[in-house]
Scaffold this active site. Structure first.
Site, short mmCIF file in Angstrom:
data_model
loop_
_atom_site.label_atom_id
_atom_site.label_comp_id
_atom_site.label_asym_id
_atom_site.label_seq_id
_atom_site.Cartn_x
_atom_site.Cartn_y
_atom_site.Cartn_z
N GLN A 254 0.38 0.58 -5.60
CA GLN A 254 -0.83 1.26 -6.10
C GLN A 254 -1.62 2.01 -5.03
OE1 GLN A 254 -3.60 -0.76 -9.01
NE2 GLN A 254 -4.95 -0.69 -7.22
N GLU B 145 -8.23 7.64 -7.55
CA GLU B 145 -9.21 7.32 -6.50
C GLU B 145 -9.26 8.37 -5.41
OE1 GLU B 145 -8.93 3.30 -5.10
OE2 GLU B 145 -8.99 2.48 -7.12
N ASP C 172 -2.19 -1.97 -1.23
CA ASP C 172 -2.47 -2.80 -2.40
C ASP C 172 -1.23 -2.65 -3.29
OD1 ASP C 172 -3.26 -4.19 -4.60
OD2 ASP C 172 -5.08 -3.01 -5.01
N GLU D 245 -2.56 -6.40 -0.11
CA GLU D 245 -3.29 -6.99 -1.24
C GLU D 245 -2.32 -7.20 -2.40
OE1 GLU D 245 -6.84 -4.74 -2.12
OE2 GLU D 245 -6.68 -5.18 -4.26
N ASP E 38 -6.62 -10.19 -5.15
CA ASP E 38 -7.49 -9.45 -6.08
C ASP E 38 -7.27 -9.99 -7.50
OD1 ASP E 38 -8.81 -7.57 -7.65
OD2 ASP E 38 -7.54 -5.88 -7.11
N LYS F 67 -15.22 -7.76 -6.08
CA LYS F 67 -15.63 -6.71 -7.00
C LYS F 67 -16.66 -7.33 -7.95
CE LYS F 67 -11.03 -4.52 -7.42
NZ LYS F 67 -9.74 -4.65 -8.16
N ARG G 81 -14.09 0.12 -7.86
CA ARG G 81 -13.02 0.12 -8.86
C ARG G 81 -12.41 1.52 -8.95
NH1 ARG G 81 -12.59 -4.89 -11.61
NH2 ARG G 81 -10.47 -4.05 -11.75
N SER G 82 -11.33 1.61 -9.69
CA SER G 82 -10.69 2.93 -9.84
C SER G 82 -11.51 3.85 -10.73
CB SER G 82 -9.27 2.78 -10.36
OG SER G 82 -9.23 1.96 -11.50
N LYS H 286 -13.70 -1.13 0.77
CA LYS H 286 -12.62 -0.34 0.18
C LYS H 286 -13.18 0.39 -1.04
CE LYS H 286 -8.62 -1.37 -2.76
NZ LYS H 286 -7.80 -2.41 -3.38
C1 2PG Z 1 -7.75 -2.56 -7.05
C2 2PG Z 1 -8.71 -1.56 -7.64
C3 2PG Z 1 -9.23 -0.58 -6.64
P1 2PG Z 1 -8.75 -1.15 -10.18
O1 2PG Z 1 -6.72 -2.90 -7.65
O2 2PG Z 1 -8.02 -3.11 -5.99
O3 2PG Z 1 -8.19 0.09 -5.97
O4 2PG Z 1 -8.13 -0.89 -8.73
O5 2PG Z 1 -10.18 -0.86 -10.12
O6 2PG Z 1 -7.97 -0.24 -11.11
O7 2PG Z 1 -8.48 -2.60 -10.48
MG MG Z 2 -6.24 -4.47 -6.08
#
Ligand code: 2PG
Ligand code: MG
Length: 427
Positions: free
Chosen positions: A164, A206, A243, A286, A313, A338, A367-368, A389
């Protein structure tokens, strides 16, 4: 009534970086101070994270948030009225009790986190200090080390590559601004390399370059070349951070790497990542294994966690109990934080506390799906987390955050100084 008592709360439907509706909450205090915050939204989400309340139906693909706004304007406004915005835990406890579910599904994690963060902003405004100072108290924190995306993949790029986030960490930068300078040069160099091959095809969610690669390794090779082309030394000045977001392509111990045409079991996935660690200057990974593979995460951490940061995560979802359980089994050595996974700032901060108690590192993350909201920058600094991040160094919802950091650094006693290298696994 105390000047910092919550007088009114109002929800507002605003837009995020994926053209989806999201929740903004604005809080006014008795003394006249105001604060507001916007909920972000993930695409690769842990199954145990707080869920957003969405309307369903036809409009906006079912993603409208009018029910969450109604919850904010109705129940949440009534329940928080009169509470002291400076008492974040009381605000957050009230939110959690009012919702009454484990996954924030009744009021919506989107309504709750926007209210929780708006209260913090209002409290800081009432004191006349920036949010980071309100959170830090008398401590003199240093700027967080940026972790910045160069190529976006996975769920943020229609699965064009499996991994990702292909990111860099300027491990040798002397300060926050230099970390951004170096990353911007790497991003530009990567774009030139892609353009030279006729593969520059825009950006992912992103802001990272669209990953028009033949394999995941091809992306890694290109990233190393981009670091070199920027005049920097891979591994010495700049490390690679990934990640994997393995829950997106792995479950029940099977990992299907579509781009590479391979299917691996948990051991095979660890071995593949081990090869990448040998070949490339990787300093942080990650979600190397899926959220349902805690044994795999523990095996991976035991094999590689001495020199590399292993960030959880999806498996940990900014939840203190999950961090504690993972630490007992030796899975991961750092937590991604987050706020909207936890639903409240206090819940997220508790996960940080659990990580610290376990001797782990931590990274505050956006977040994305994002907006101009810069709360996460203040959390990283105010909580003294040490790493941040927020995606790439392109797209306004990303640069809003990096640029907020530049402004804050000018005001700090410590300037743009970053945490000492020795604090990190790569030190
Ligand atoms: C992640 C986030 C940020 P998402 O996986 O760490 O890159 O992605 O907000 O889509 O969960
Ligand atoms: Mg992640």
């Amino acid at each position: 009534m105390k000047a910092t008592a919550i007088r009114s709360l109002k929800g507002r439907r605003v837009w995020d970086s994926r053209a989806r509706p999201t929740v903004e909450v604005e809080i006014s205090l008795a003394g006249g101070a105001r604060g507001r915050a916007i909920a972000p939204a993930g695409a690769s989400r842990g199954s145990a994270e707080a869920v957003d309340l969405r309307d369903g139906g036809e409009a906006f693909g079912g993603l409208d948030v009018t029910r969450a706004i109604a919850a904010a304007d109705g129940e949440i406004a009534a329940a928080l009225a009169g509470l002291d915005a400076c008492d974040q835990e009381a605000v957050d406890d009230r939110l959690a009790a009012l919702d009454g579910t484990a996954d924030a599904s009744r009021l919506g994690g989107n309504a709750m986190v926007a209210a929780s963060m708006a209260a913090a902003h209002a409290a800081a405004a009432a004191k006349g200090v920036p949010l980071w100072r309100h959170l830090a108290g008398d401590a003199e924190p240093v700027m967080p080390l940026p972790e910045i995306q160069v190529f976006g993949g996975g769920a943020h790029a229609a699965g064009r590559v499996d991994v990702q986030d292909f990111m860099v960490i300027a491990t040798g930068a002397s300060d926050y601004a230099q970390a951004l300078d170096w990353t911007a040069e790497i991003y530009r160099a990567a774009g030139e390399i892609m353009a030279g091959r006729g593969r520059l095809a825009g950006t992912a969610d992103e802001g990272g370059l669209w990953p028009a690669f033949d394999s995941n390794e091809h992306a890694l090779e290109t990233l190393v070349r981009a670091i070199e082309r920027a005049g920097l030394v891979p591994g010495e000045q700049v490390g690679i951070s990934l990640d994997i977001a393995a829950s997106e392509f792995g479950a029940d111990g099977r990992y299907r790497l579509a781009r590479d045409g391979r299917e691996l079991d948990s051991d095979g996935m660890c071995a593949l990542l081990g090869e990448w660690i040998d070949r490339f200057p990787i300093v942080s990974i990650e979600d190397p294994l899926a959220e349902d593979d805690m044994a795999g995460l523990a095996a991976f951490t035991s094999a590689f966690g001495t020199g590399i940061q292993v960030v959880g995560d999806d498996a940990l979802v900014s939840n203190a109990d999950r961090v504690r359980r993972a630490a007992e089994t030796g899975a991961c050595n750092a937590v991604l934080l987050k706020p909207n996974q936890a639903g409240t700032l206090s819940g997220c901060r508790a996960a940080l506390g659990a990580a610290r108690a376990a001797g782990w590192g931590a990274v505050v993350s956006a977040r994305s799906g994002e907006t101009e909201d810069v709360t996460v920058v203040h959390l990283a600094l105010g909580w003294g987390v040490g790493q941040l991040k927020v995606g790439s160094i392109a797209h306004g919802e990303r640069t809003a955050k990096w640029n907020e950091g530049l402004r804050i650094a000018e005001t700090l006693a410590t300037g743009g100084r970053l945490p000492p290298r020795s604090q990190f696994p790569w030190g």
